[in-house]
Design a protein around this motif. Structure first.
Motif, mmCIF file in Angstrom:
data_model
loop_
_atom_site.group_PDB
_atom_site.id
_atom_site.type_symbol
_atom_site.label_atom_id
_atom_site.label_comp_id
_atom_site.label_asym_id
_atom_site.label_seq_id
_atom_site.Cartn_x
_atom_site.Cartn_y
_atom_site.Cartn_z
ATOM 1 N N LYS A 100 -9.068 3.856 6.536
ATOM 2 C CA LYS A 100 -7.649 3.803 6.884
ATOM 3 C C LYS A 100 -6.828 3.655 5.602
ATOM 4 N N PRO A 101 -5.944 4.630 5.295
ATOM 5 C CA PRO A 101 -5.145 4.539 4.069
ATOM 6 C C PRO A 101 -4.353 3.234 3.996
ATOM 7 N N HIS A 102 -4.389 2.609 2.834
ATOM 8 C CA HIS A 102 -3.628 1.378 2.609
ATOM 9 C C HIS A 102 -2.331 1.724 1.888
ATOM 10 N N ILE A 103 -1.219 1.390 2.521
ATOM 11 C CA ILE A 103 0.105 1.640 1.939
ATOM 12 C C ILE A 103 0.918 0.346 2.029
ATOM 13 N N PRO A 104 1.590 -0.080 0.948
ATOM 14 C CA PRO A 104 2.352 -1.330 0.964
ATOM 15 C C PRO A 104 3.407 -1.363 2.070
ATOM 16 N N ASN A 148 11.222 0.351 3.759
ATOM 17 C CA ASN A 148 12.580 0.162 3.255
ATOM 18 C C ASN A 148 13.060 1.329 2.390
ATOM 19 N N LEU A 149 12.152 2.255 2.107
ATOM 20 C CA LEU A 149 12.506 3.363 1.236
ATOM 21 C C LEU A 149 13.161 4.498 2.025
ATOM 22 N N SER A 150 14.015 5.218 1.360
ATOM 23 C CA SER A 150 14.760 6.299 1.994
ATOM 24 C C SER A 150 13.864 7.489 2.333
ATOM 25 N N THR A 151 14.236 8.198 3.374
ATOM 26 C CA THR A 151 13.522 9.422 3.736
ATOM 27 C C THR A 151 13.798 10.535 2.725
ATOM 28 N N SER A 155 8.444 -3.898 -4.668
ATOM 29 C CA SER A 155 9.416 -3.748 -3.589
ATOM 30 C C SER A 155 10.171 -2.434 -3.772
ATOM 31 N N GLY A 156 10.947 -2.102 -2.766
ATOM 32 C CA GLY A 156 11.724 -0.889 -2.861
ATOM 33 C C GLY A 156 12.799 -0.845 -1.794
ATOM 34 N N GLU A 157 13.859 -0.126 -2.084
ATOM 35 C CA GLU A 157 14.936 0.051 -1.118
ATOM 36 C C GLU A 157 15.684 1.328 -1.456
ATOM 37 N N GLY A 158 15.967 2.115 -0.442
ATOM 38 C CA GLY A 158 16.637 3.383 -0.682
ATOM 39 C C GLY A 158 15.756 4.310 -1.489
ATOM 40 N N THR A 159 16.271 4.767 -2.613
ATOM 41 C CA THR A 159 15.483 5.639 -3.490
ATOM 42 C C THR A 159 15.015 4.909 -4.746
ATOM 43 N N HIS A 216 14.477 5.090 -10.058
ATOM 44 C CA HIS A 216 14.914 5.978 -8.979
ATOM 45 C C HIS A 216 13.898 7.117 -8.893
ATOM 46 N N VAL A 217 13.332 7.313 -7.719
ATOM 47 C CA VAL A 217 12.253 8.289 -7.586
ATOM 48 C C VAL A 217 12.554 9.313 -6.500
ATOM 49 N N GLN A 218 11.974 10.484 -6.678
ATOM 50 C CA GLN A 218 12.083 11.549 -5.671
ATOM 51 C C GLN A 218 10.775 11.749 -4.904
#
Length: 348
Positions: free
Chosen positions: A132-136, A141-144, A258-262, A273-275
């Motif tokens: 099962k892939p582990h993802i934080p 909270n990250l943007s689509t 942590s992360g929020e938005g982009t 800021h990531v794409q």
């Protein structure tokens, strides 16, 4: 209902080599797997995946992997090799069988699947460590606007959107993917520990030859050498990533927390800021379908010694460090399978 002598759950390298040894002992058995075809778990990985073990250390007992023994096989070679292995030894495999529950009743195991309920005297769970892939958790909270892929979903650079990419995870997969992506876009690699690099060869010998000579591959988890190797963690084999970092093509970041938005924040309080994000954060085991008390610890991991549990007839195979450093690898899983096959043979 037919009662099988042994059912092996999982038709990957562990399940197939388990079948090989049971056949050597004239045991009757069946191997079942949720995939539609043998080797599909390898085929589905990213296109450029190359093993860090050379061909001479990437074979299962009884059949050598074809090709130059000193070169490194691709993931498609391993997938095809597993198909050939099954055909060579005429191992009974049923694919497309997904297990939903297993329990014990009247000294037999009942295995509920999407097709039928199987009954067996012995069961070997050989589903491997990549379940099962582990993802934080903070990914929600990250943007689509960010394209997020686990390393098991990534295929090649064409999968990504325009812009930079953050690869999270400093293991072999994360390193290989970061190097590949750095050839065409701004690439960051988030790591939670200091990277350790080892050469593929020393003195014209594979480093795994040296590992074998020094006893590292066969080191038991509770031995002095085993504890030392486990404490250091897995290294990166080869220097491609190291060179990319030194050339500034791969930019290191500390642990992503942590992360929020982009925006992603890192342990050193920097932000980015990531794409695109590739989560090379590994996998977690899921044995929730085993409905037998006393089999799993509080973390949901199997309680076993060399693959043997306290429930007669129930075994695990292919776990990391099950008996040694190589237990979850092609080069080491055979030894554990042979041991379990002999235990099953003695139960008759």
């Amino acid at each position: 209902m037919k009662i099988y002598q042994t059912i092996i759950i999982g038709a990957g390298q562990a399940g197939l080599v388990m079948g090989y040894y049971l056949k050597q002992l004239d045991q009757s058995f069946l191997i079942i797997d949720k995939s539609e075809a043998i080797g599909s778990s390898w085929k589905s990985r990213y296109d450029s995946l190359i093993l860090f073990t050379p061909r001479q250390y990437s074979s299962l007992p009884g059949l050598k992997l074809a090709g130059n023994p000193h070169d490194y096989p691709t993931k498609d070679e391993i997938a095809d090799y597993l198909i050939t292995y099954r055909e060579t030894f005429q191992l009974p495999v049923q694919t497309g069988i997904e297990v939903s529950r297993i329990w014990k009743e009247n000294n037999h195991f009942l295995i509920e699947t999407n097709k039928q309920i199987y009954e067996a005297e012995n069961v070997v769970v050989a589903t491997g460590p990549f379940q099962k892939p582990h993802i934080p958790a903070f990914t929600k909270n990250l943007s689509t606007d960010i394209l997020q892929l686990h390393s098991s979903e990534y295929k090649n650079p064409a999968n990504l959107r325009k812009g930079n990419v953050l690869v999270v995870g400093g293991g072999s997969s994360g390193g290989q993917i970061a190097v590949e992506l750095s050839e065409e876009r701004e690439t960051y690699l988030s790591i939670g520990h200091k990277l350790q690099f080892l050469p593929n060869q020393i003195g014209n010998k594979s480093i795994f030859w040296w590992f074998d000579m020094l006893g590292i591959t066969k080191a038991a988890p509770d031995s002095w050498l085993g504890r030392k190797v486990r404490a250091k963690g897995d290294p990166i084999f080869g220097y491609e990533l190291k060179k990319a970092i030194e050339m500034g093509k791969v930019i290191l970041k500390s642990r992503a927390i942590s992360g929020e938005g982009t925006t992603v924040q890192f342990q050193d309080k920097s932000i980015l800021h990531v794409q695109n994000i590739i989560w090379a954060t590994g996998f977690q085991s899921d044995y929730s379908w085993i409905n037998i008390k006393g089999i799993l610890d509080q973390q949901g991991m199997p309680l076993q010694t060399k693959g043997e549990t306290n429930i007669p007839g129930l075994y695990f195979l292919g776990l990391p460090w099950q008996t040694c450093r190589g237990s979850a690898l092609l080069l080491g899983v055979g030894k554990d399978a042979q041991y379990i096959a002999e235990l099953i043979d003695k139960r008759d």
